[in-house]
Motif scaffolding. Structure first.
Motif, PDB file in Angstrom:
ATOM      1  N   TYR A  11       0.774  -1.163  -0.156  1.00 51.92           N
ATOM      2  CA  TYR A  11      -0.155   0.083  -0.053  1.00 51.92           C
ATOM      3  C   TYR A  11       0.821   1.326   0.093  1.00 51.92           C
ATOM      4  N   PRO A  12       0.354   2.385  -0.698  1.00 56.45           N
ATOM      5  CA  PRO A  12       1.222   3.472  -0.729  1.00 56.45           C
ATOM      6  C   PRO A  12       1.292   4.171   0.939  1.00 56.45           C
ATOM      7  N   ILE A  13       2.126   4.921   0.884  1.00 58.74           N
ATOM      8  CA  ILE A  13       2.322   5.611   2.014  1.00 58.74           C
ATOM      9  C   ILE A  13       1.266   6.445   2.662  1.00 58.74           C
ATOM     10  N   ASP A  14       0.612   7.033   1.651  1.00 52.64           N
ATOM     11  CA  ASP A  14      -0.492   7.967   2.053  1.00 52.64           C
ATOM     12  C   ASP A  14      -2.011   7.102   1.933  1.00 52.64           C
ATOM     13  N   TRP A  15      -2.049   5.955   2.128  1.00 52.32           N
ATOM     14  CA  TRP A  15      -3.216   5.101   2.060  1.00 52.32           C
ATOM     15  C   TRP A  15      -4.301   5.835   2.753  1.00 52.32           C
ATOM     16  N   THR A  16      -3.885   6.083   4.028  1.00 54.05           N
ATOM     17  CA  THR A  16      -5.234   6.697   5.318  1.00 54.05           C
ATOM     18  C   THR A  16      -5.835   7.836   4.433  1.00 54.05           C
ATOM     19  N   GLN A  17      -4.886   8.702   3.726  1.00 51.91           N
ATOM     20  CA  GLN A  17      -5.632   9.780   3.378  1.00 51.91           C
ATOM     21  C   GLN A  17      -6.360   9.601   1.969  1.00 51.91           C
ATOM     22  N   LEU A  18      -5.726   8.805   1.291  1.00 51.99           N
ATOM     23  CA  LEU A  18      -6.525   8.334   0.058  1.00 51.99           C
ATOM     24  C   LEU A  18      -7.902   7.643   0.278  1.00 51.99           C
ATOM     25  N   SER A  19      -7.718   6.616   1.402  1.00 55.62           N
ATOM     26  CA  SER A  19      -8.980   5.797   1.441  1.00 55.62           C
ATOM     27  C   SER A  19      -9.951   6.833   2.047  1.00 55.62           C
ATOM     28  N   ALA A  20      -9.703   7.727   3.109  1.00 55.38           N
ATOM     29  CA  ALA A  20     -10.556   8.703   3.658  1.00 55.38           C
ATOM     30  C   ALA A  20     -11.345   9.409   2.252  1.00 55.38           C
ATOM     31  N   ALA A  21     -10.369   9.901   1.281  1.00 55.34           N
ATOM     32  CA  ALA A  21     -10.771  10.733   0.186  1.00 55.34           C
ATOM     33  C   ALA A  21     -11.963   9.824  -0.619  1.00 55.34           C
ATOM     34  N   ILE A  22     -11.713   8.634  -0.814  1.00 54.54           N
ATOM     35  CA  ILE A  22     -12.708   7.833  -1.500  1.00 54.54           C
ATOM     36  C   ILE A  22     -13.775   7.615  -0.521  1.00 54.54           C
ATOM     37  N   PHE A  24     -15.132   9.504   1.966  1.00 45.85           N
ATOM     38  CA  PHE A  24     -16.000  10.514   2.639  1.00 45.85           C
ATOM     39  C   PHE A  24     -16.143  11.691   1.540  1.00 45.85           C
ATOM     40  N   ASP A  25     -15.044  11.777   0.755  1.00 48.51           N
ATOM     41  CA  ASP A  25     -15.267  12.834  -0.192  1.00 48.51           C
ATOM     42  C   ASP A  25     -16.145  12.296  -1.441  1.00 48.51           C
ATOM     43  N   ARG A  26     -15.588  11.294  -1.908  1.00 49.15           N
ATOM     44  CA  ARG A  26     -16.251  10.627  -3.217  1.00 49.15           C
ATOM     45  C   ARG A  26     -17.673  10.105  -2.844  1.00 49.15           C
ATOM     46  N   ALA A  27     -17.610   9.257  -1.755  1.00 50.60           N
ATOM     47  CA  ALA A  27     -18.988   8.469  -1.387  1.00 50.60           C
ATOM     48  C   ALA A  27     -20.043   9.199  -0.351  1.00 50.60           C
ATOM     49  N   GLY A  28     -19.285  10.066   0.045  1.00 51.77           N
ATOM     50  CA  GLY A  28     -20.130  11.059   0.906  1.00 51.77           C
ATOM     51  C   GLY A  28     -20.542  10.152   2.246  1.00 51.77           C
ATOM     52  N   ARG A  30     -21.059   6.903   2.601  1.00 57.28           N
ATOM     53  CA  ARG A  30     -22.173   5.925   2.394  1.00 57.28           C
ATOM     54  C   ARG A  30     -21.533   5.004   1.629  1.00 57.28           C
ATOM     55  N   CYS A  31     -21.802   3.719   1.602  1.00 59.47           N
ATOM     56  CA  CYS A  31     -21.393   2.628   0.942  1.00 59.47           C
ATOM     57  C   CYS A  31     -21.752   2.801  -0.622  1.00 59.47           C
ATOM     58  N   GLU A  32     -20.969   2.662  -1.425  1.00 66.85           N
ATOM     59  CA  GLU A  32     -21.136   2.826  -3.009  1.00 66.85           C
ATOM     60  C   GLU A  32     -21.977   1.886  -3.755  1.00 66.85           C
ATOM     61  N   ARG A  33     -22.122   0.669  -3.104  1.00 67.78           N
ATOM     62  CA  ARG A  33     -23.070  -0.356  -3.295  1.00 67.78           C
ATOM     63  C   ARG A  33     -24.697  -0.287  -2.967  1.00 67.78           C
ATOM     64  N   CYS A  34     -24.592  -0.184  -1.520  1.00 64.60           N
ATOM     65  CA  CYS A  34     -25.822  -0.287  -1.036  1.00 64.60           C
ATOM     66  C   CYS A  34     -26.508   1.140  -0.351  1.00 64.60           C
ATOM     67  N   GLY A  35     -25.575   2.028  -0.158  1.00 59.60           N
ATOM     68  CA  GLY A  35     -25.980   3.290   0.273  1.00 59.60           C
ATOM     69  C   GLY A  35     -26.242   3.336   1.876  1.00 59.60           C
ATOM     70  N   ARG A  36     -25.667   2.281   2.643  1.00 57.91           N
ATOM     71  CA  ARG A  36     -25.638   2.105   4.185  1.00 57.91           C
ATOM     72  C   ARG A  36     -24.480   3.293   4.631  1.00 57.91           C
ATOM     73  N   PRO A  37     -24.991   4.172   5.559  1.00 57.07           N
ATOM     74  CA  PRO A  37     -24.055   5.458   6.107  1.00 57.07           C
ATOM     75  C   PRO A  37     -23.156   4.738   6.997  1.00 57.07           C
ATOM     76  N   HIS A  38     -21.969   5.398   6.950  1.00 54.67           N
ATOM     77  CA  HIS A  38     -20.859   5.036   8.211  1.00 54.67           C
ATOM     78  C   HIS A  38     -20.990   5.293   9.423  1.00 54.67           C
ATOM     79  N   LEU A  39     -20.703   4.377  10.127  1.00 59.78           N
ATOM     80  CA  LEU A  39     -20.966   4.313  11.595  1.00 59.78           C
ATOM     81  C   LEU A  39     -22.182   4.572  12.171  1.00 59.78           C
ATOM     82  N   ALA A  40     -23.382   4.296  11.149  1.00 60.90           N
ATOM     83  CA  ALA A  40     -24.516   4.126  11.884  1.00 60.90           C
ATOM     84  C   ALA A  40     -25.093   2.657  12.141  1.00 60.90           C
TER      85      ALA A  40
END
Length: 154
Positions: A11-22, A24-28, A30-40
Protein backbone atom coordinates in the motif's frame (compact mmCIF):
# COMPACT_ATOMS: atom_id res chain seq x y z
CA UNK A 1 -10.84 -4.18 6.51
CA UNK A 2 -7.55 -4.28 8.35
CA UNK A 3 -4.42 -4.70 6.26
CA UNK A 4 -2.32 -7.77 7.05
CA UNK A 5 1.19 -6.97 8.25
CA UNK A 6 2.78 -8.97 5.42
CA UNK A 7 0.83 -6.93 2.83
CA UNK A 8 1.42 -3.50 4.39
CA UNK A 9 4.32 -2.74 2.02
CA UNK A 10 1.98 -3.10 -1.01
CA UNK A 11 0.00 0.00 0.00
CA UNK A 12 1.18 3.59 -0.63
CA UNK A 13 2.47 5.64 2.26
CA UNK A 14 -0.55 7.98 2.05
CA UNK A 15 -3.13 5.14 2.07
CA UNK A 16 -5.10 6.57 5.03
CA UNK A 17 -5.58 9.91 3.23
CA UNK A 18 -6.43 8.20 -0.06
CA UNK A 19 -8.92 5.90 1.66
CA UNK A 20 -10.55 8.82 3.50
CA UNK A 21 -10.87 10.77 0.24
CA UNK A 22 -12.67 7.85 -1.44
CA UNK A 23 -14.93 7.04 1.54
CA UNK A 24 -15.91 10.54 2.63
CA UNK A 25 -15.26 12.99 -0.21
CA UNK A 26 -16.34 10.89 -3.18
CA UNK A 27 -18.88 8.54 -1.53
CA UNK A 28 -20.18 11.04 1.02
CA UNK A 29 -19.83 8.61 3.93
CA UNK A 30 -22.13 5.99 2.37
CA UNK A 31 -21.48 2.59 0.82
CA UNK A 32 -21.25 2.94 -2.95
CA UNK A 33 -23.15 -0.32 -3.51
CA UNK A 34 -26.01 -0.33 -0.99
CA UNK A 35 -25.99 3.21 0.43
CA UNK A 36 -25.57 2.32 4.11
CA UNK A 37 -24.19 5.26 6.13
CA UNK A 38 -20.80 5.08 7.86
CA UNK A 39 -20.83 4.42 11.66
CA UNK A 40 -24.63 4.25 11.81
CA UNK A 41 -26.48 1.49 13.63
CA UNK A 42 -28.61 -0.06 10.91
CA UNK A 43 -31.55 -2.43 11.38
CA UNK A 44 -31.37 -5.27 8.86
CA UNK A 45 -32.97 -8.63 8.15
CA UNK A 46 -29.80 -10.66 7.50
CA UNK A 47 -30.54 -11.14 3.80
CA UNK A 48 -29.33 -7.71 2.73
CA UNK A 49 -32.54 -5.73 3.28
CA UNK A 50 -32.04 -2.85 5.69
CA UNK A 51 -33.95 0.04 7.25
CA UNK A 52 -32.95 3.53 6.06
CA UNK A 53 -33.79 5.68 9.10
CA UNK A 54 -33.11 8.92 7.23
CA UNK A 55 -35.65 8.20 4.47
CA UNK A 56 -37.85 6.02 6.75
CA UNK A 57 -38.08 3.09 4.32
CA UNK A 58 -36.70 -0.41 3.76
CA UNK A 59 -33.94 -0.79 1.19
CA UNK A 60 -32.84 -3.74 -0.94
CA UNK A 61 -29.30 -5.15 -0.83
CA UNK A 62 -28.50 -2.78 -3.74
CA UNK A 63 -29.96 0.26 -1.92
CA UNK A 64 -33.25 0.53 -3.80
CA UNK A 65 -36.43 1.45 -1.94
CA UNK A 66 -38.70 -1.53 -1.13
CA UNK A 67 -42.44 -1.19 -0.64
CA UNK A 68 -43.90 -2.52 2.64
CA UNK A 69 -41.87 -5.30 4.19
CA UNK A 70 -43.98 -7.32 6.61
CA UNK A 71 -41.36 -8.83 8.90
CA UNK A 72 -41.64 -10.09 12.48
CA UNK A 73 -39.72 -7.83 14.84
CA UNK A 74 -37.77 -10.85 16.12
CA UNK A 75 -35.97 -11.16 12.75
CA UNK A 76 -34.63 -7.59 12.81
CA UNK A 77 -31.00 -7.24 13.89
CA UNK A 78 -28.81 -4.19 14.48
CA UNK A 79 -25.34 -3.73 13.00
CA UNK A 80 -22.89 -0.85 13.09
CA UNK A 81 -21.78 -0.02 9.55
CA UNK A 82 -18.10 0.68 8.91
CA UNK A 83 -16.93 1.77 5.47
CA UNK A 84 -13.71 0.45 4.00
CA UNK A 85 -11.92 1.38 0.82
CA UNK A 86 -11.83 -1.70 -1.43
CA UNK A 87 -9.68 -2.47 -4.47
CA UNK A 88 -12.11 -3.64 -7.15
CA UNK A 89 -9.46 -5.71 -8.96
CA UNK A 90 -7.98 -7.08 -5.67
CA UNK A 91 -4.58 -5.53 -6.50
CA UNK A 92 -3.36 -3.29 -3.64
CA UNK A 93 -0.81 -1.75 -5.99
CA UNK A 94 -3.51 -0.35 -8.30
CA UNK A 95 -4.70 2.78 -6.48
CA UNK A 96 -6.42 4.51 -9.38
CA UNK A 97 -9.65 6.20 -8.21
CA UNK A 98 -11.67 4.13 -10.70
CA UNK A 99 -10.32 0.95 -9.05
CA UNK A 100 -11.28 2.00 -5.49
CA UNK A 101 -14.75 1.89 -3.92
CA UNK A 102 -16.16 2.74 -0.51
CA UNK A 103 -17.92 -0.44 0.66
CA UNK A 104 -19.62 -1.45 3.91
CA UNK A 105 -18.64 -4.75 5.58
CA UNK A 106 -21.38 -6.74 3.84
CA UNK A 107 -20.67 -5.43 0.34
CA UNK A 108 -16.90 -5.78 0.85
CA UNK A 109 -17.20 -9.43 1.93
CA UNK A 110 -19.52 -10.20 -1.00
CA UNK A 111 -17.11 -8.47 -3.40
CA UNK A 112 -14.12 -10.41 -2.03
CA UNK A 113 -15.91 -13.80 -1.72
CA UNK A 114 -14.37 -15.35 -4.85
CA UNK A 115 -10.89 -14.09 -3.87
CA UNK A 116 -11.32 -15.56 -0.36
CA UNK A 117 -12.45 -18.91 -1.81
CA UNK A 118 -9.38 -18.99 -4.07
CA UNK A 119 -7.08 -18.08 -1.15
CA UNK A 120 -8.52 -20.89 1.01
CA UNK A 121 -8.00 -23.36 -1.86
CA UNK A 122 -4.43 -22.13 -2.40
CA UNK A 123 -3.57 -22.48 1.31
CA UNK A 124 -4.96 -26.04 1.40
CA UNK A 125 -3.09 -26.89 -1.81
CA UNK A 126 0.23 -25.59 -0.41
CA UNK A 127 -0.27 -27.45 2.86
CA UNK A 128 -0.95 -30.72 1.01
CA UNK A 129 2.04 -30.18 -1.31
CA UNK A 130 4.38 -29.67 1.64
CA UNK A 131 2.87 -32.69 3.37
CA UNK A 132 3.58 -34.78 0.23
CA UNK A 133 7.23 -33.72 0.37
CA UNK A 134 7.69 -34.00 4.11
CA UNK A 135 5.77 -36.23 6.43
CA UNK A 136 3.54 -34.46 8.95
CA UNK A 137 5.44 -34.35 12.33
CA UNK A 138 2.68 -35.99 14.45
CA UNK A 139 2.45 -38.84 11.93
CA UNK A 140 6.24 -39.26 12.02
CA UNK A 141 6.24 -39.49 15.82
CA UNK A 142 3.41 -42.05 15.73
CA UNK A 143 5.18 -44.14 13.07
CA UNK A 144 8.51 -44.08 14.93
CA UNK A 145 6.82 -44.99 18.22
CA UNK A 146 5.23 -48.02 16.54
CA UNK A 147 8.60 -49.17 15.14
CA UNK A 148 10.44 -49.07 18.48
CA UNK A 149 10.80 -52.32 20.37
CA UNK A 150 8.53 -52.54 23.40
CA UNK A 151 11.56 -52.59 25.73
CA UNK A 152 12.61 -49.09 24.56
CA UNK A 153 9.16 -47.50 24.94
CA UNK A 154 9.43 -47.25 28.75
Amino acid sequence: MPIRAENRWLYPIDWTQLSAAIRFDRAGGRCERCGRPHLARVAHLGDGRWWDAQQRCWRSPRGRRIAGVGVPLARVRLTRVVLACAHLDHDPGNNAPANLAALCQRCHILHDAAEHRWQRWWNRFRYRAVRDLYEHPPLTRKRLAALRPSSLKN
